[in-house]
Design an enzyme around this catalytic site. Sequence first.
Site, PDB file in Angstrom:
ATOM      1  N   HIS A 119       0.788  -1.193   0.009  1.00  0.00           N
ATOM      2  CA  HIS A 119      -0.011  -0.053  -0.070  1.00  0.00           C
ATOM      3  C   HIS A 119       0.731   1.262   0.109  1.00  0.00           C
ATOM      4  O   HIS A 119       1.991   1.385   0.800  1.00  0.00           O
ATOM      5  CB  HIS A 119      -1.135  -0.074   1.083  1.00  0.00           C
ATOM      6  CG  HIS A 119      -0.448  -0.128   2.463  1.00  0.00           C
ATOM      7  ND1 HIS A 119      -0.338   1.144   3.401  1.00  0.00           N
ATOM      8  CD2 HIS A 119      -0.433  -0.962   3.517  1.00  0.00           C
ATOM      9  CE1 HIS A 119       0.131   0.766   4.709  1.00  0.00           C
ATOM     10  NE2 HIS A 119       0.053  -0.607   4.424  1.00  0.00           N
ATOM     11  N   ASP A 157       5.497   0.718   7.464  1.00  0.00           N
ATOM     12  CA  ASP A 157       4.134   0.309   6.992  1.00  0.00           C
ATOM     13  C   ASP A 157       3.333   1.415   6.186  1.00  0.00           C
ATOM     14  O   ASP A 157       2.888   2.434   6.572  1.00  0.00           O
ATOM     15  CB  ASP A 157       3.408   0.561   8.281  1.00  0.00           C
ATOM     16  CG  ASP A 157       1.953  -0.021   8.204  1.00  0.00           C
ATOM     17  OD1 ASP A 157       1.040   0.300   9.133  1.00  0.00           O
ATOM     18  OD2 ASP A 157       1.510  -0.450   7.024  1.00  0.00           O
ATOM     19  N   GLU A 183      -5.429   2.055   2.043  1.00  0.00           N
ATOM     20  CA  GLU A 183      -5.260   0.809   2.975  1.00  0.00           C
ATOM     21  C   GLU A 183      -5.699   0.951   4.452  1.00  0.00           C
ATOM     22  O   GLU A 183      -5.980   0.280   5.104  1.00  0.00           O
ATOM     23  CB  GLU A 183      -4.113   0.015   2.836  1.00  0.00           C
ATOM     24  CG  GLU A 183      -3.878  -1.371   3.424  1.00  0.00           C
ATOM     25  CD  GLU A 183      -3.582  -1.333   4.887  1.00  0.00           C
ATOM     26  OE1 GLU A 183      -3.065  -0.146   5.495  1.00  0.00           O
ATOM     27  OE2 GLU A 183      -3.864  -2.222   5.605  1.00  0.00           O
ATOM     28  N   GLU A 184      -5.069   2.236   4.854  1.00  0.00           N
ATOM     29  CA  GLU A 184      -4.954   2.420   6.430  1.00  0.00           C
ATOM     30  C   GLU A 184      -6.505   2.989   6.761  1.00  0.00           C
ATOM     31  O   GLU A 184      -7.006   2.988   7.765  1.00  0.00           O
ATOM     32  CB  GLU A 184      -4.051   3.659   6.791  1.00  0.00           C
ATOM     33  CG  GLU A 184      -2.515   3.106   6.447  1.00  0.00           C
ATOM     34  CD  GLU A 184      -2.150   1.968   7.468  1.00  0.00           C
ATOM     35  OE1 GLU A 184      -0.987   1.755   7.500  1.00  0.00           O
ATOM     36  OE2 GLU A 184      -2.949   1.526   8.173  1.00  0.00           O
ATOM     37  N   HIS A 216       2.384   2.782  13.466  1.00  0.00           N
ATOM     38  CA  HIS A 216       1.199   3.882  13.294  1.00  0.00           C
ATOM     39  C   HIS A 216       1.583   4.940  14.135  1.00  0.00           C
ATOM     40  O   HIS A 216       0.748   5.725  14.462  1.00  0.00           O
ATOM     41  CB  HIS A 216      -0.214   3.411  13.747  1.00  0.00           C
ATOM     42  CG  HIS A 216      -0.727   2.438  12.550  1.00  0.00           C
ATOM     43  ND1 HIS A 216      -2.005   2.301  12.522  1.00  0.00           N
ATOM     44  CD2 HIS A 216      -0.268   2.123  11.323  1.00  0.00           C
ATOM     45  CE1 HIS A 216      -2.175   1.339  11.373  1.00  0.00           C
ATOM     46  NE2 HIS A 216      -1.221   1.286  10.710  1.00  0.00           N
ATOM     47  N   ASP A 266       3.065  -6.054   3.014  1.00  0.00           N
ATOM     48  CA  ASP A 266       2.809  -5.087   4.017  1.00  0.00           C
ATOM     49  C   ASP A 266       3.417  -5.367   5.480  1.00  0.00           C
ATOM     50  O   ASP A 266       3.212  -6.180   6.360  1.00  0.00           O
ATOM     51  CB  ASP A 266       1.343  -5.389   4.475  1.00  0.00           C
ATOM     52  CG  ASP A 266       0.707  -4.191   4.972  1.00  0.00           C
ATOM     53  OD1 ASP A 266      -0.502  -4.083   5.174  1.00  0.00           O
ATOM     54  OD2 ASP A 266       1.566  -3.156   5.475  1.00  0.00           O
TER      55      ASP A 266
HETATM   56  N1  DTR Z   1       0.231  -3.422   7.974  1.00  0.00           N
HETATM   57  C1  DTR Z   1      -1.106  -3.238   8.978  1.00  0.00           C
HETATM   58  C2  DTR Z   1      -2.152  -4.025   9.011  1.00  0.00           C
HETATM   59  C3  DTR Z   1      -1.508  -5.626   9.386  1.00  0.00           C
HETATM   60  C4  DTR Z   1      -1.285  -6.612   8.279  1.00  0.00           C
HETATM   61  N2  DTR Z   1      -0.972  -7.599   9.042  1.00  0.00           N
HETATM   62  C5  DTR Z   1      -0.835  -7.368  10.345  1.00  0.00           C
HETATM   63  C6  DTR Z   1      -0.598  -8.303  11.354  1.00  0.00           C
HETATM   64  C7  DTR Z   1      -0.749  -7.766  12.739  1.00  0.00           C
HETATM   65  C8  DTR Z   1      -1.079  -6.239  12.720  1.00  0.00           C
HETATM   66  C9  DTR Z   1      -1.368  -5.720  11.352  1.00  0.00           C
HETATM   67  C10 DTR Z   1      -1.391  -6.015  10.264  1.00  0.00           C
HETATM   68  C11 DTR Z   1      -1.460  -1.896   8.674  1.00  0.00           C
HETATM   69  O1  DTR Z   1      -1.399  -1.472   7.470  1.00  0.00           O
HETATM   70  O2  DTR Z   1      -1.576  -1.047   9.573  1.00  0.00           O
HETATM   71 ZN    ZN Z   2      -1.011   0.554   8.887  1.00  0.00          ZN
HETATM   72 ZN    ZN Z   3       0.142  -1.778   6.349  1.00  0.00          ZN
END
Ligand code: DTR
Ligand code: ZN
Ligand code: ZN
Length: 501
Positions: free
Chosen positions: A275, A287, A319-320, A442, A348
């Site tokens: 993303h 991320d 995505e977020e 985040h 991701d």
């Molecule tokens: N990358 C995170 C979403 C995400 C994908 N796999 C996991 C596993 C555990 C926690 C978060 C995630 C995001 O975009 O916030």
């Molecule tokens: Zn994220």
């Molecule tokens: Zn992510």
Amino acid sequence: MHRSLAILALSSLAAASAIQYPFVESSQPETISNKPLVSSNAIQDDISSDKLLKRAKHLFKLAELAIDEYNHPTRVIGSQGHVATLDYIYATLAGLGDYYDISNQTFPAVMGNVFEYRLVLGDSSPNSTAAMSLTPPTKDKEPVFGPLVLVANEGCDSSDYPANVTGSVAFIRRGTCPFGIKSENAGRAGAIAAVVYNNGKGGLSGTLGQPSKDHVATFGISDTDAKPYIEKLQAGEVIESSAYIDAIVESIGTTNIVAQTKGGDPDNCVMLGGHSDSVTEGPGINDDGTGSLTLLEIATQLVKYSVNNCVRFAWWAGEEEGLLGSDYYVSQLSDEENMKIRLFMDYDMLASPNYAYQVYNASNAVNPVGSQELRDLYTEYYTVHGQNYTYIAFDGRSDYDGFIRNGIPGGGIATGAEGIKTRKEAEMFGGTEGEWFDHCYHQLCDTVDNLNMEAWELNAKLVAHSVATYAVSFKGFPERTAVKHNVLSEKSLYHGSKLIM
Ligand code: DTR
Ligand code: ZN
Ligand code: ZN
């Protein structure tokens, strides 16, 4: 270039004129057929941490373009940081000669921001109170007042809402249906706000998902905080309450970028995605800068080779905000187009500082057939390279969810977010037991300093291996049999990084 991206690109170019895009490698427009067939070893050798780190440093500079507006670096959709990210991806691909068909897909996204909130039930404010993401504000963004009224069952049916919910704060038990449905039902019943209390241990922080005109300002609280109020209400006590949320929910246009090799069988595509956006709070270099830059680096290296099957790269926006870009993309696929995607691989977070090598635990028993074979490709690679790995829940938290809900085999790898590394994982991967896999998940500190480059390089080579394997042949990989349409597994508690129910 699609008009909207051209506008986006022009605005970002104006803002980013001080920054050159150093990685647009011009290549001679050779015909694809006179190139050597890609091999896993060859393209893995093209991947290096130096090249990845260089791109990450550049991405952070793009996130800094958002400082004037956000007072910190971010690449959230709608920001200059995200517009510049899109422009960088597009310009890099366009600079690779005639190897790819590049398309951009602009779609209406929603983004929400909660600025302030407060909930008082009776004479106290529950400590666990959290406003739901994408919640609307209270009326006129002012505090509203009314009695707390217990809703029957789990508030998933309009019949669960007694007449006295009108003008009250609806008190709703988590479970059975998404938070968005509960909020909608409460709004339709005339509630002035809604509080969803957990049916399990701990606080409750989730998202209402796709906005609805009937959504009402909605909070989550923990089971323990809810207990005394439930007992009082069941004893017939009146609990006068006040609720206040200052928030905005707005629609903005944003853009997925998709690049497909001109070479290779167009009816048998291997697809992969990352993303392009980050959260508002920070630059999102892990991320998901690591995923989207890995795709960009592999797309750059792949032009040296020919492929037998088409390779389709996707950079998802939104995505977020709840997997908006990948959901939109899948929703626009005809059944015929759906069937051409043999599998979708999600990348991701590939370089968490306190990483574990995590493989989504997909299985053909509950996921589209082929998901398990993809899972096994990852585990075999880690094993062959002398690395440990762990399985993590294939639970809908990233952009694979739209694909597996629509019959397309999926999978992916990650290195961890806010999960806590166990002692056993510390023994398996090193790092620090008892800490988050990514302590900057985040947050503002998700910068270039938040990367484990050893993990990123190995994972980027694994991504290259996954691309080359299927670009060469799907031999032994299950054929696609059926398209499904948004199959919701009742166990899907997540759709994106936030709980939806
Ligand atoms: N990358 C995170 C979403 C995400 C994908 N796999 C996991 C596993 C555990 C926690 C978060 C995630 C995001 O975009 O916030
Ligand atoms: Zn994220
Ligand atoms: Zn992510």
